[in-house]
Design an enzyme around this catalytic site. Structure first.
Site, PDB file in Angstrom:
ATOM      1  N   GLU A 130      44.173  27.187  45.214  1.00 30.01           N
ATOM      2  CA  GLU A 130      44.684  27.943  46.351  1.00 30.01           C
ATOM      3  C   GLU A 130      43.719  27.902  47.523  1.00 30.01           C
ATOM      4  O   GLU A 130      42.521  27.752  47.349  1.00 30.01           O
ATOM      5  CB  GLU A 130      44.917  29.403  45.925  1.00 30.01           C
ATOM      6  CG  GLU A 130      45.933  29.488  44.808  1.00 30.01           C
ATOM      7  CD  GLU A 130      46.196  30.893  44.285  1.00 30.01           C
ATOM      8  OE1 GLU A 130      47.267  31.106  43.732  1.00 30.01           O
ATOM      9  OE2 GLU A 130      45.313  31.760  44.420  1.00 30.01           O
ATOM     10  N   CYS A 143      39.611  29.812  53.724  1.00 33.34           N
ATOM     11  CA  CYS A 143      38.869  30.027  52.495  1.00 33.34           C
ATOM     12  C   CYS A 143      39.380  28.961  51.513  1.00 33.34           C
ATOM     13  O   CYS A 143      40.574  28.914  51.215  1.00 33.34           O
ATOM     14  CB  CYS A 143      39.193  31.437  52.015  1.00 33.34           C
ATOM     15  SG  CYS A 143      38.477  31.856  50.440  1.00 33.34           S
ATOM     16  N   CYS A 150      37.101  28.538  37.422  1.00 33.23           N
ATOM     17  CA  CYS A 150      35.669  28.731  37.655  1.00 33.23           C
ATOM     18  C   CYS A 150      35.009  28.990  36.308  1.00 33.23           C
ATOM     19  O   CYS A 150      35.586  29.646  35.446  1.00 33.23           O
ATOM     20  CB  CYS A 150      35.433  29.921  38.588  1.00 33.23           C
ATOM     21  SG  CYS A 150      33.703  30.167  39.058  1.00 33.23           S
ATOM     22  N   CYS A 154      32.589  35.892  36.106  1.00 39.29           N
ATOM     23  CA  CYS A 154      32.317  37.251  36.593  1.00 39.29           C
ATOM     24  C   CYS A 154      33.504  38.142  36.199  1.00 39.29           C
ATOM     25  O   CYS A 154      34.650  37.812  36.493  1.00 39.29           O
ATOM     26  CB  CYS A 154      32.111  37.252  38.105  1.00 39.29           C
ATOM     27  SG  CYS A 154      30.761  36.168  38.629  1.00 39.29           S
ATOM     28  N   CYS A 157      36.403  39.229  38.694  1.00 41.85           N
ATOM     29  CA  CYS A 157      37.061  38.195  39.504  1.00 41.85           C
ATOM     30  C   CYS A 157      38.162  37.515  38.699  1.00 41.85           C
ATOM     31  O   CYS A 157      37.921  37.044  37.582  1.00 41.85           O
ATOM     32  CB  CYS A 157      36.023  37.164  39.946  1.00 41.85           C
ATOM     33  SG  CYS A 157      36.732  35.773  40.845  1.00 41.85           S
ATOM     34  N   SER A 246      29.251  29.916  49.502  1.00 43.93           N
ATOM     35  CA  SER A 246      29.048  31.128  48.719  1.00 43.93           C
ATOM     36  C   SER A 246      28.709  30.747  47.278  1.00 43.93           C
ATOM     37  O   SER A 246      29.335  29.868  46.698  1.00 43.93           O
ATOM     38  CB  SER A 246      30.334  31.959  48.757  1.00 43.93           C
ATOM     39  OG  SER A 246      30.171  33.175  48.086  1.00 43.93           O
ATOM     40  N   SER A 269      26.235  35.932  46.161  1.00 39.14           N
ATOM     41  CA  SER A 269      27.007  36.997  45.519  1.00 39.14           C
ATOM     42  C   SER A 269      26.079  37.784  44.620  1.00 39.14           C
ATOM     43  O   SER A 269      25.859  37.416  43.469  1.00 39.14           O
ATOM     44  CB  SER A 269      28.139  36.374  44.687  1.00 39.14           C
ATOM     45  OG  SER A 269      29.032  35.721  45.548  1.00 39.14           O
ATOM     46  N   LEU A 270      25.526  38.850  45.158  1.00 40.08           N
ATOM     47  CA  LEU A 270      24.517  39.589  44.396  1.00 40.08           C
ATOM     48  C   LEU A 270      25.173  40.668  43.524  1.00 40.08           C
ATOM     49  O   LEU A 270      25.021  40.676  42.318  1.00 40.08           O
ATOM     50  CB  LEU A 270      23.476  40.193  45.348  1.00 40.08           C
ATOM     51  CG  LEU A 270      22.187  40.617  44.661  1.00 40.08           C
ATOM     52  CD1 LEU A 270      21.398  39.414  44.179  1.00 40.08           C
ATOM     53  CD2 LEU A 270      21.327  41.480  45.571  1.00 40.08           C
ATOM     54  N   HIS A 271      25.856  41.579  44.164  1.00 46.87           N
ATOM     55  CA  HIS A 271      26.651  42.627  43.500  1.00 46.87           C
ATOM     56  C   HIS A 271      25.853  43.682  42.727  1.00 46.87           C
ATOM     57  O   HIS A 271      26.421  44.690  42.309  1.00 46.87           O
ATOM     58  CB  HIS A 271      27.733  42.027  42.582  1.00 46.87           C
ATOM     59  CG  HIS A 271      28.620  41.046  43.276  1.00 46.87           C
ATOM     60  ND1 HIS A 271      29.233  41.311  44.477  1.00 46.87           N
ATOM     61  CD2 HIS A 271      29.003  39.782  42.952  1.00 46.87           C
ATOM     62  CE1 HIS A 271      29.942  40.260  44.855  1.00 46.87           C
ATOM     63  NE2 HIS A 271      29.818  39.321  43.959  1.00 46.87           N
ATOM     64  N   ASN A 348      38.623  44.286  45.199  1.00 51.52           N
ATOM     65  CA  ASN A 348      40.069  44.066  45.160  1.00 51.52           C
ATOM     66  C   ASN A 348      40.520  44.128  43.710  1.00 51.52           C
ATOM     67  O   ASN A 348      39.861  43.567  42.831  1.00 51.52           O
ATOM     68  CB  ASN A 348      40.408  42.688  45.733  1.00 51.52           C
ATOM     69  CG  ASN A 348      40.141  42.630  47.221  1.00 51.52           C
ATOM     70  OD1 ASN A 348      40.645  43.455  47.980  1.00 51.52           O
ATOM     71  ND2 ASN A 348      39.321  41.685  47.645  1.00 51.52           N
ATOM     72  N   CYS A 391      39.583  38.250  48.210  1.00 48.33           N
ATOM     73  CA  CYS A 391      38.449  37.835  47.375  1.00 48.33           C
ATOM     74  C   CYS A 391      38.691  38.193  45.916  1.00 48.33           C
ATOM     75  O   CYS A 391      38.988  39.341  45.608  1.00 48.33           O
ATOM     76  CB  CYS A 391      37.174  38.536  47.794  1.00 48.33           C
ATOM     77  SG  CYS A 391      36.776  38.373  49.512  1.00 48.33           S
TER      78      CYS A 391
END
Ligand code: SAH
Length: 399
Positions: A130, A143, A150, A154, A157, A246, A269-271, A348, A391
């Site tokens: 996508e 994007c 992936c 995570c 996600c 990213s 992407s720390l989070h 999200n 995201c």
């Protein structure tokens, strides 16, 4: 090949079974993409200097390479009918050999009054990826995906939860941007400034924040960056400043990217600022710790002069405590001033996840604590939520 049967025109999509990728177990990391049939060779896979040789090896005169590049990268044309400077037979052969159809649109959905558009594409082997196109006043951002699925797993996600199907080729990555550029030329995206109306719309920003960990598909991703930034007609002629890579924090790949000499923006992407929580939220942290990832981000800034962006999905009662904002501020400041900004993203929702976005007051407090440390902090505007285009929501559900 017969001239009146150009087999270059988009062929009817062959129905292939949707690839099944087994869901990863918690914490599992997958670096090596399953081996699958290679996508067809495409002009955008080749560096400008290689193209003449490729065209000659196909039995054509070398200068056709430049003509073909002009059609594809500058005119955004892949239809042989429009290539009137090429003899008919040559056109269809060249298009067949070097501009094959890589992406077949399967879903196109609009949100935000037509200013956001999500596309789902079927690739040659049935894999689905996508891209999301977003119009803002004065800029248009796409994007894009770099992998089908992936391997970074995570847990918040949707893409990560689906596992890795395969790497995309350079041309499959570039084609997403070329499609978007064409869509803009044809006026497919609404909105924008009144002042925008006159100027032709162009893709100004590309973010590698769709499906996949682009730095785990390093060669193809950097090839795509080069095709996007090579001056026309060799490439799309975009400014590297408009591109953002990213990453979950693949430290050796960040250092390698810093040495490429293309100053794209790096987003990390720390989070979480502490290893205990980050081990869970971003499983790559079991390989490269918070401090190692931040050191690599700082080195990236030093090598490129580009301010690094720290992504931080705010998850209610998980990573949104004030002390974590303080710890993050301290760790960033320990590495210098003015080199970084933080981009909190309200989480999200994704299917099956128990996590949700932080309460607004908590979010505001998190932002203010970071700012009190002198860290520029801006909440990311989340587009396309209602079409699962925001995201972490890209999971190629095409139903
Ligand atoms: N593999 C790359 C690109 C991922 S998508 C990376 O990890 O950086 C871009 C950003 O969206 C990442 O920071 C990712 O962690 C974040 N993200 C993923 N799922 C999300 C969700 N459900 N809500 C908000 N942000 C999310």
């Amino acid at each position: 090949m017969s001239d009146d049967q150009p087999d270059s025109a988009p062929t009817a999509p062959v129905e292939l079974p949707t690839p099944t990728t087994s869901r990863p177990t918690p914490g599992q990391l997958t670096f090596r993409a399953p081996r699958r049939g290679k996508p067809p060779r495409h002009l955008a896979d080749f560096e400008p200097a290689e193209r003449k040789g490729v065209v000659e090896s196909l039995g054509h005169q070398g200068f056709r390479a430049k003509q073909l590049s002009t059609h594809y990268f500058e005119r955004l044309v892949a239809d042989p009918e429009e290539m009137t400077d090429l003899p008919k037979a040559v056109r269809s052969e060249l298009v067949h050999d070097l501009l094959p159809t890589l992406l077949t649109p399967v879903v196109r959905r609009q949100a935000d009054d037509g200013q956001t558009m999500k596309y789902a594409w079927r690739l040659h082997d049935g894999a689905i990826v996508e891209s999301v196109l977003m119009r803002y006043p004065g800029r248009v951002t796409i994007c894009i995906s770099s992998q089908a699925g992936c391997g970074m797993n995570c847990p918040f996600c949707a893409t990560g939860q689906a596992g890795l199907t395969r790497n995309l080729s350079t041309a499959e990555i570039v084609e997403q941007v070329v499609w978007a550029a064409r869509a803009l030329r044809h006026g497919e995206l609404a909105g924008g400034d009144a002042g925008d109306q006159e100027a032709p719309l162009r893709v100004s920003n590309v973010v590698f924040m769709g499906m996949g960990e682009a730095l785990a598909n390093y060669k193809a991703a950097v090839g795509a960056i080069r095709r996007l930034t090579d001056p026309a007609p060799d490439g799309l002629g975009m400014s590297a400043r408009g591109l953002t890579m990213s990453t979950v924090g693949l430290v050796p790949a960040i250092d390698k990217l810093a040495a490429e000499g293309i100053p794209v923006t790096l987003a990390l992407s720390l989070h979480a600022p502490d290893d205990e929580l980050r081990d869970e939220l971003v499983p790559i942290n079991t390989r490269w710790k918070v401090d190692e990832a931040l050191d690599a981000a700082r080195r990236y800034f030093e090598a490129t002069g580009r301010r690094v962006s720290i992504e931080y999905a705010l998850i209610r009662d998980i990573n949104d405590q004030g002390w974590r904002a303080d710890l993050l501020g301290e760790k960033l400041n320990a590495r210098g001033r003015g080199w970084v900004h933080v981009n909190p993203i309200p989480l999200n929702p994704t299917p099956g996840s128990k996590w949700t976005a932080s309460r607004p007051g908590v979010e505001q407090n998190f932002v203010e604590r970071l700012r009190a440390h002198g860290i520029p902090t801006t909440i990311r505007d989340t587009r396309g939520q209602d079409i699962d285009g925001a995201c972490g929501q890209l999971a190629a559900a095409t139903a």
